[in-house]
Design a protein around this motif. Structure first.
Motif, PDB file in Angstrom:
ATOM      1  N   MET A 251     -55.674  23.992 -14.259  1.00  0.00           N
ATOM      2  CA  MET A 251     -55.358  25.025 -13.277  1.00  0.00           C
ATOM      3  C   MET A 251     -55.719  26.407 -13.815  1.00  0.00           C
ATOM      4  O   MET A 251     -55.762  27.363 -13.087  1.00  0.00           O
ATOM      5  CB  MET A 251     -53.873  24.944 -12.940  1.00  0.00           C
ATOM      6  CG  MET A 251     -53.484  25.748 -11.779  1.00  0.00           C
ATOM      7  SD  MET A 251     -52.057  24.980 -11.023  1.00  0.00           S
ATOM      8  CE  MET A 251     -51.640  26.230  -9.907  1.00  0.00           C
ATOM      9  N   ALA A 252     -56.013  26.534 -15.097  1.00  0.00           N
ATOM     10  CA  ALA A 252     -56.315  27.821 -15.697  1.00  0.00           C
ATOM     11  C   ALA A 252     -57.617  28.421 -15.178  1.00  0.00           C
ATOM     12  O   ALA A 252     -57.790  29.618 -15.207  1.00  0.00           O
ATOM     13  CB  ALA A 252     -56.376  27.694 -17.217  1.00  0.00           C
ATOM     14  N   ASN A 253     -58.550  27.585 -14.702  1.00  0.00           N
ATOM     15  CA  ASN A 253     -59.819  28.093 -14.199  1.00  0.00           C
ATOM     16  C   ASN A 253     -59.819  28.198 -12.682  1.00  0.00           C
ATOM     17  O   ASN A 253     -60.862  28.163 -12.044  1.00  0.00           O
ATOM     18  CB  ASN A 253     -60.965  27.180 -14.664  1.00  0.00           C
ATOM     19  CG  ASN A 253     -61.145  27.237 -16.156  1.00  0.00           C
ATOM     20  OD1 ASN A 253     -60.984  28.296 -16.756  1.00  0.00           O
ATOM     21  ND2 ASN A 253     -61.464  26.102 -16.768  1.00  0.00           N
ATOM     22  N   ASP A 254     -58.671  28.309 -12.106  1.00  0.00           N
ATOM     23  CA  ASP A 254     -58.524  28.387 -10.659  1.00  0.00           C
ATOM     24  C   ASP A 254     -59.102  29.692 -10.114  1.00  0.00           C
ATOM     25  O   ASP A 254     -58.994  30.730 -10.736  1.00  0.00           O
ATOM     26  CB  ASP A 254     -57.037  28.351 -10.300  1.00  0.00           C
ATOM     27  CG  ASP A 254     -56.726  27.239  -9.343  1.00  0.00           C
ATOM     28  OD1 ASP A 254     -57.585  26.951  -8.500  1.00  0.00           O
ATOM     29  OD2 ASP A 254     -55.639  26.664  -9.453  1.00  0.00           O
ATOM     30  N   THR A 255     -59.736  29.611  -8.941  1.00  0.00           N
ATOM     31  CA  THR A 255     -60.183  30.824  -8.259  1.00  0.00           C
ATOM     32  C   THR A 255     -59.619  30.833  -6.850  1.00  0.00           C
ATOM     33  O   THR A 255     -60.157  31.461  -5.962  1.00  0.00           O
ATOM     34  CB  THR A 255     -61.726  30.899  -8.207  1.00  0.00           C
ATOM     35  OG1 THR A 255     -62.208  29.713  -7.578  1.00  0.00           O
ATOM     36  CG2 THR A 255     -62.316  31.053  -9.590  1.00  0.00           C
TER      37      THR A 255
ATOM     38  N   ALA B 105     -37.819  18.307 -10.470  1.00  0.00           N
ATOM     39  CA  ALA B 105     -37.753  19.201 -11.620  1.00  0.00           C
ATOM     40  C   ALA B 105     -36.294  19.487 -11.974  1.00  0.00           C
ATOM     41  O   ALA B 105     -35.481  19.745 -11.099  1.00  0.00           O
ATOM     42  CB  ALA B 105     -38.481  20.504 -11.308  1.00  0.00           C
ATOM     43  N   GLN B 106     -36.000  19.447 -13.240  1.00  0.00           N
ATOM     44  CA  GLN B 106     -34.657  19.733 -13.724  1.00  0.00           C
ATOM     45  C   GLN B 106     -34.716  20.978 -14.590  1.00  0.00           C
ATOM     46  O   GLN B 106     -35.576  21.079 -15.472  1.00  0.00           O
ATOM     47  CB  GLN B 106     -34.115  18.567 -14.558  1.00  0.00           C
ATOM     48  CG  GLN B 106     -33.829  17.324 -13.760  1.00  0.00           C
ATOM     49  CD  GLN B 106     -32.619  17.517 -12.864  1.00  0.00           C
ATOM     50  OE1 GLN B 106     -31.647  18.156 -13.227  1.00  0.00           O
ATOM     51  NE2 GLN B 106     -32.696  16.954 -11.666  1.00  0.00           N
ATOM     52  N   LEU B 107     -33.813  21.881 -14.362  1.00  0.00           N
ATOM     53  CA  LEU B 107     -33.705  23.062 -15.201  1.00  0.00           C
ATOM     54  C   LEU B 107     -33.051  22.636 -16.502  1.00  0.00           C
ATOM     55  O   LEU B 107     -32.012  21.972 -16.473  1.00  0.00           O
ATOM     56  CB  LEU B 107     -32.844  24.122 -14.499  1.00  0.00           C
ATOM     57  CG  LEU B 107     -32.818  25.507 -15.078  1.00  0.00           C
ATOM     58  CD1 LEU B 107     -34.220  26.104 -15.096  1.00  0.00           C
ATOM     59  CD2 LEU B 107     -31.893  26.397 -14.285  1.00  0.00           C
ATOM     60  N   PRO B 108     -33.646  22.947 -17.653  1.00  0.00           N
ATOM     61  CA  PRO B 108     -33.028  22.563 -18.921  1.00  0.00           C
ATOM     62  C   PRO B 108     -31.589  23.064 -18.995  1.00  0.00           C
ATOM     63  O   PRO B 108     -31.278  24.161 -18.526  1.00  0.00           O
ATOM     64  CB  PRO B 108     -33.900  23.262 -19.973  1.00  0.00           C
ATOM     65  CG  PRO B 108     -35.205  23.489 -19.287  1.00  0.00           C
ATOM     66  CD  PRO B 108     -34.877  23.679 -17.840  1.00  0.00           C
ATOM     67  N   VAL B 109     -30.730  22.261 -19.598  1.00  0.00           N
ATOM     68  CA  VAL B 109     -29.309  22.578 -19.655  1.00  0.00           C
ATOM     69  C   VAL B 109     -29.066  23.962 -20.231  1.00  0.00           C
ATOM     70  O   VAL B 109     -28.232  24.714 -19.740  1.00  0.00           O
ATOM     71  CB  VAL B 109     -28.547  21.502 -20.472  1.00  0.00           C
ATOM     72  CG1 VAL B 109     -27.098  21.892 -20.674  1.00  0.00           C
ATOM     73  CG2 VAL B 109     -28.645  20.160 -19.779  1.00  0.00           C
ATOM     74  N   ASP B 110     -29.822  24.350 -21.256  1.00  0.00           N
ATOM     75  CA  ASP B 110     -29.588  25.647 -21.880  1.00  0.00           C
ATOM     76  C   ASP B 110     -30.054  26.812 -21.014  1.00  0.00           C
ATOM     77  O   ASP B 110     -29.773  27.962 -21.324  1.00  0.00           O
ATOM     78  CB  ASP B 110     -30.231  25.715 -23.265  1.00  0.00           C
ATOM     79  CG  ASP B 110     -31.737  25.571 -23.227  1.00  0.00           C
ATOM     80  OD1 ASP B 110     -32.261  24.987 -22.246  1.00  0.00           O
ATOM     81  OD2 ASP B 110     -32.388  26.029 -24.175  1.00  0.00           O
TER      82      ASP B 110
ATOM     83  N   ARG C 261     -47.058  25.945 -13.960  1.00  0.00           N
ATOM     84  CA  ARG C 261     -46.594  24.557 -13.989  1.00  0.00           C
ATOM     85  C   ARG C 261     -45.957  24.176 -12.640  1.00  0.00           C
ATOM     86  O   ARG C 261     -46.215  23.105 -12.106  1.00  0.00           O
ATOM     87  CB  ARG C 261     -45.589  24.372 -15.128  1.00  0.00           C
ATOM     88  CG  ARG C 261     -45.269  22.927 -15.417  1.00  0.00           C
ATOM     89  CD  ARG C 261     -44.357  22.764 -16.628  1.00  0.00           C
ATOM     90  NE  ARG C 261     -44.946  23.317 -17.827  1.00  0.00           N
ATOM     91  CZ  ARG C 261     -44.371  24.279 -18.571  1.00  0.00           C
ATOM     92  NH1 ARG C 261     -43.206  24.775 -18.240  1.00  0.00           N
ATOM     93  NH2 ARG C 261     -44.963  24.740 -19.649  1.00  0.00           N
ATOM     94  N   ALA C 262     -45.162  25.077 -12.096  1.00  0.00           N
ATOM     95  CA  ALA C 262     -44.500  24.808 -10.810  1.00  0.00           C
ATOM     96  C   ALA C 262     -45.522  24.732  -9.673  1.00  0.00           C
ATOM     97  O   ALA C 262     -45.405  23.889  -8.785  1.00  0.00           O
ATOM     98  CB  ALA C 262     -43.461  25.888 -10.516  1.00  0.00           C
ATOM     99  N   LEU C 263     -46.520  25.588  -9.697  1.00  0.00           N
ATOM    100  CA  LEU C 263     -47.543  25.566  -8.645  1.00  0.00           C
ATOM    101  C   LEU C 263     -48.370  24.286  -8.710  1.00  0.00           C
ATOM    102  O   LEU C 263     -48.795  23.766  -7.684  1.00  0.00           O
ATOM    103  CB  LEU C 263     -48.451  26.793  -8.750  1.00  0.00           C
ATOM    104  CG  LEU C 263     -47.810  28.140  -8.418  1.00  0.00           C
ATOM    105  CD1 LEU C 263     -48.772  29.280  -8.712  1.00  0.00           C
ATOM    106  CD2 LEU C 263     -47.330  28.185  -6.974  1.00  0.00           C
TER     107      LEU C 263
END
Length: 180
Positions: free
Chosen positions: A1-5, A125-130, A115-117
């Motif tokens: 996804m880093a080379n996305d335009t 998706a789980q939010l880390p406990v911390d 990452r989310a996109l």
């Protein structure tokens, strides 16, 4: 996804955050359009037909949730990522029911956003406990936001929160709760 335009629309009323995020995502190859209001978001969505939208939940006191359906009506294939500093389960559920592809609590860095996109939603998706916000922290953040909206006026904030002024003062005199 880093080379996305592909085109990406950022909708956030915090000008500094919006600019920093726009620069960062532009460096990652996205064609970024960044706006600060709901009306500007609708206009930009019509003009740009973005593949991705990063939408702030709180737009100058109004809910960004109200924008999800109109944005998807304009651009049905768009993946919407909702960002918020005031994460809660009801708003996550509402955002997803309205058609958002993902939901992240601020502060989220560019890597988290990318990452989310890219996430196709196949795994919840789980939010880390911390990184999960405690009830005490959510209350603290909410009180601070309402206080800011009322220009630091304790009496007006207490009325808005339907709380006794002294109770509010006591809560504000305590230090911010820890993450535990």
């Amino acid at each position: 996804m880093a080379n996305d335009t592909r085109p990406l629309l950022i909708v956030d009323d915090d000008g500094h955050y919006r600019e920093v995020l726009a620069r960062s995502l532009t460096r990652r190859g996205f064609q970024v359009c960044a706006v600060g209001t709901a009306l500007a978001a609708l206009v930009a969505c019509r003009e740009q037909d973005p593949e991705y939208i990063v939408l702030d939940l709180n737009l100058a006191g109004e809910s960004g949730l109200n924008l999800i359906a109109p944005l998807l009506a304009i651009s049905p294939g768009t993946r919407i990522l909702v960002l918020t500093g005031y994460a809660s389960i009801p708003t996550v559920v509402s955002a997803m029911k309205l058609g958002a592809a993902h939901y992240l609590a601020k502060p989220a860095d560019t890597t988290d956003i990318l990452r989310a996109l890219a996430d196709d939603g196949s795994e919840a998706a789980q939010l880390p406990v911390d990184q999960r916000m405690t009830v005490q922290n959510m209350e603290w953040e909410y009180i601070r936001r309402i206080l800011t909206e009322h220009g630091g006026n304790i009496a007006a904030t207490a009325r808005a929160l339907k709380m006794h002024r002294r109770t509010l003062q006591r809560k504000l005199s305590k230090r911010r709760p820890t993450a535990s």
